[in-house]
Design a protein around this motif. Structure first.
Motif, short mmCIF file in Angstrom:
data_model
loop_
_atom_site.label_atom_id
_atom_site.label_comp_id
_atom_site.label_asym_id
_atom_site.label_seq_id
_atom_site.Cartn_x
_atom_site.Cartn_y
_atom_site.Cartn_z
N ALA A 175 0.83 -1.21 0.00
CA ALA A 175 0.00 0.00 0.00
C ALA A 175 0.86 1.26 0.00
O ALA A 175 0.52 2.26 -0.65
CB ALA A 175 -0.92 -0.01 1.22
N LEU A 176 2.00 1.24 0.71
CA LEU A 176 2.89 2.40 0.75
C LEU A 176 3.52 2.68 -0.61
O LEU A 176 3.70 3.85 -1.00
CB LEU A 176 4.00 2.17 1.79
CG LEU A 176 3.60 2.21 3.26
CD1 LEU A 176 4.79 1.87 4.15
CD2 LEU A 176 3.06 3.58 3.64
N LEU A 177 3.85 1.63 -1.35
CA LEU A 177 4.56 1.80 -2.62
C LEU A 177 3.63 1.80 -3.83
O LEU A 177 4.10 1.97 -4.97
CB LEU A 177 5.61 0.69 -2.77
CG LEU A 177 6.73 0.70 -1.74
CD1 LEU A 177 7.65 -0.50 -1.93
CD2 LEU A 177 7.54 1.99 -1.81
N GLN A 178 2.34 1.60 -3.61
CA GLN A 178 1.37 1.55 -4.72
C GLN A 178 1.37 2.83 -5.55
O GLN A 178 1.42 2.78 -6.79
CB GLN A 178 -0.03 1.26 -4.18
CG GLN A 178 -1.09 1.05 -5.24
CD GLN A 178 -0.98 -0.33 -5.89
OE1 GLN A 178 -0.76 -1.32 -5.22
NE2 GLN A 178 -1.12 -0.36 -7.22
N PRO A 179 1.34 4.03 -4.92
CA PRO A 179 1.32 5.26 -5.73
C PRO A 179 2.54 5.40 -6.62
O PRO A 179 2.43 5.80 -7.78
CB PRO A 179 1.25 6.37 -4.67
CG PRO A 179 0.65 5.71 -3.47
CD PRO A 179 1.17 4.32 -3.49
N GLU A 180 3.73 5.12 -6.08
CA GLU A 180 4.96 5.22 -6.87
C GLU A 180 4.93 4.26 -8.05
O GLU A 180 5.34 4.61 -9.18
CB GLU A 180 6.17 4.92 -5.98
CG GLU A 180 7.51 5.03 -6.71
CD GLU A 180 8.69 4.74 -5.79
OE1 GLU A 180 9.81 4.59 -6.32
OE2 GLU A 180 8.49 4.66 -4.55
N ALA A 181 4.42 3.02 -7.81
CA ALA A 181 4.36 2.04 -8.89
C ALA A 181 3.37 2.47 -9.97
O ALA A 181 3.63 2.31 -11.18
CB ALA A 181 3.96 0.68 -8.32
N GLU A 182 2.24 3.05 -9.58
CA GLU A 182 1.24 3.47 -10.57
C GLU A 182 1.77 4.59 -11.45
O GLU A 182 1.47 4.65 -12.65
CB GLU A 182 -0.03 3.91 -9.84
CG GLU A 182 -0.80 2.75 -9.22
CD GLU A 182 -2.04 3.21 -8.46
OE1 GLU A 182 -2.18 4.45 -8.28
OE2 GLU A 182 -2.84 2.35 -8.05
N GLN A 183 2.58 5.50 -10.89
CA GLN A 183 3.15 6.59 -11.68
C GLN A 183 4.07 6.05 -12.78
O GLN A 183 4.21 6.64 -13.84
CB GLN A 183 3.92 7.54 -10.77
CG GLN A 183 3.04 8.39 -9.88
CD GLN A 183 3.86 9.33 -9.00
OE1 GLN A 183 5.08 9.34 -9.06
NE2 GLN A 183 3.16 10.12 -8.19
N LEU A 184 4.71 4.91 -12.50
CA LEU A 184 5.64 4.32 -13.46
C LEU A 184 4.98 3.25 -14.30
O LEU A 184 5.66 2.51 -15.03
CB LEU A 184 6.85 3.72 -12.71
CG LEU A 184 7.69 4.72 -11.91
CD1 LEU A 184 8.73 3.98 -11.08
CD2 LEU A 184 8.37 5.70 -12.86
N ASN A 185 3.66 3.14 -14.19
CA ASN A 185 2.89 2.16 -14.96
C ASN A 185 3.33 0.72 -14.63
O ASN A 185 3.49 -0.12 -15.52
CB ASN A 185 3.01 2.43 -16.46
CG ASN A 185 1.91 1.74 -17.26
OD1 ASN A 185 0.85 1.41 -16.72
ND2 ASN A 185 2.18 1.51 -18.54
N ILE A 186 3.57 0.47 -13.34
CA ILE A 186 3.96 -0.86 -12.86
C ILE A 186 2.79 -1.45 -12.08
O ILE A 186 2.20 -0.80 -11.21
CB ILE A 186 5.22 -0.77 -11.97
CG1 ILE A 186 6.40 -0.26 -12.79
CG2 ILE A 186 5.55 -2.13 -11.36
CD1 ILE A 186 7.65 0.01 -11.96
#
Length: 411
Positions: A275-286
């Protein structure tokens, strides 16, 4: 351990010495008892011959390898019979054993013969018709004293073996002590070498951000009104944060929080990290693909375990240059809880793979090189293991196993 072995060796040696000394001390009474029993048997045989032959002539034919000589003495102190026929009728040499004649008691002692031999002299009464004679029986002791000689030999052999054993033990102790000292010295030298290597790496890692900070600060100092100062200040903050991260990683690598471990639900910890890293991953289309087994209970420090998972998942995100996916699973493997993080990133080369857990080793331009080393240390503190499988161009899989506190599987 050495003290226990030393105490055991001393105790065993003392027991063996006591046993041998006790055996030696009991050997002489046994020899005396054997001689006395032999003398009584021979006395009975001689008395039987004398009773059936009042002339005592048949005693001259009585032979035994244990008899040195024997004689019959009357109350007047004359030899009535002697194995040396020349002494028959002559007075005895020595004192007449009156207690034997009067009370019928036996007596015995060891005497020195003129030949230098130590013999066993036995005095006993012989009852013939109408009179009592004294049988003075002198026996060789070499057969009976075999017990004594064997005990002496056993004691000498044992003492020699114990002495040899202690000499070998001391030599072995000295050798192992010197070997341990050599290993300690080598370990000390290796520690100094590693410290020097770590110091050099640390100095390099710190010098680069400091050089940037110094350069940007000097530019701002010379041209305080320059419109580029905002960018320089941002870079100063960035480099300062980089130094702060390095110090934090060093402190984390040095400390251990074993005392603050609690029973945790592994899936809940993994879900929190995702949940903490979800936003960062979504920005990179991961895309995250999560498959969790519920209610896997482990004994862990939540902050330290979260730090491991954050490092591993962040590395997976950074390894994907464009869109991709990261699969995170939790399951039970025997007595261990297993977390796998698989990415579709660029992978790790075969040359770099053996060194990825070394402190300060990194292939990133701005990395500290402490991330995976810290992960390995924390996982091993939990009694677990971390492994990495990777292929260039195909991706990387990090497996983390931690002992289960209690497991109940639910799909």
């Amino acid at each position: 351990m050495r003290k226990v072995l030393l105490f055991g060796g001393v105790l065993l040696s003392a027991v063996l010495i006591w046993f041998t000394a006790s055996n030696y001390q009991s050997a002489r009474p046994i020899a005396e008892e054997n001689l006395r029993g032999l003398a009584l048997s021979l006395t009975s045989a001689i008395e039987n011959i004398a009773i059936h032959d009042p002339t005592l002539q048949n005693l001259g034919t009585f032979k035994s390898q244990d008899i040195a000589f024997f004689a019959l003495i009357d109350r007047k102190g004359l030899y009535r019979f002697h194995t040396n026929s020349d002494l028959i009728g002559t007075p005895i040499q020595g004192v007449l054993p009156l207690p034997t004649l009067q009370d019928g008691t036996t007596s015995y002692e060891r005497i020195n013969l003129r030949t230098g031999e130590i013999a066993f002299e036995f005095n006993a009464p012989i009852y013939l018709s109408g009179e009592t004679l004294v049988l003075r029986l002198t026996l060789h002791t070499y057969r009976a004293d075999t017990v004594i000689r064997r005990a002496e030999l056993n004691m000498i052999v044992l003492l020699c073996l114990l002495a040899a054993g202690w000499v070998l033990a001391l030599a072995l102790y000295r050798f192992t002590w010197r070997e341990e000292q050599r290993k300690l010295e080598m370990a000390h030298r290796e520690s100094l070498a590693q410290l020097g290597e770590v110091g050099a790496m640390l100095a390099h890692e710190i010098r680069n951000p400091l050089s940037g900070i110094k350069g940007y600060a000097q530019v701002i100092e010379k041209k305080p009104q320059d419109e580029r100062n905002s960018g320089f200040a941002h870079r100063i903050v960035s480099e300062t944060l980089r130094l702060e991260t390095l110090v934090s990683d060093l402190l984390s690598y040095a400390k251990s929080d074993r005392e603050s471990m609690l029973t945790l639900n592994l899936s809940a910890v993994v879900s929190h990290v995702v949940a903490l890293l979800q936003p960062e991953a979504e920005q990179l289309n991961i895309k995250f693909i999560c498959e969790f087994t519920e209610n896997i209970l482990i004994y862990s420090n939540q902050d330290r375990l979260s730090q491991v998972l954050l490092n591993v998942v962040k590395n997976a995100i950074q390894s994907i240059s464009e869109s991709g996916s990261i699969k995170i699973t939790s399951s039970v493997d025997g007595k261990y809880a297993l977390v796998k993080v698989s990415d579709t990133g660029q992978g790790i080369s075969m040359e770099d793979l053996p060194r990825i857990f070394e402190p300060f080793y990194t292939t990133k331009a701005r990395g500290t090189g402490l991330g995976l080393a810290l992960c390995k240390k924390i996982v091993e503190e939990h009694g677990g293991k971390i492994t990495v499988q990777s292929s260039v161009g195909e991706g990387t899989t990090v497996s983390i196993s931690i002992p289960i506190r209690q497991s109940r599987s639910k799909k």
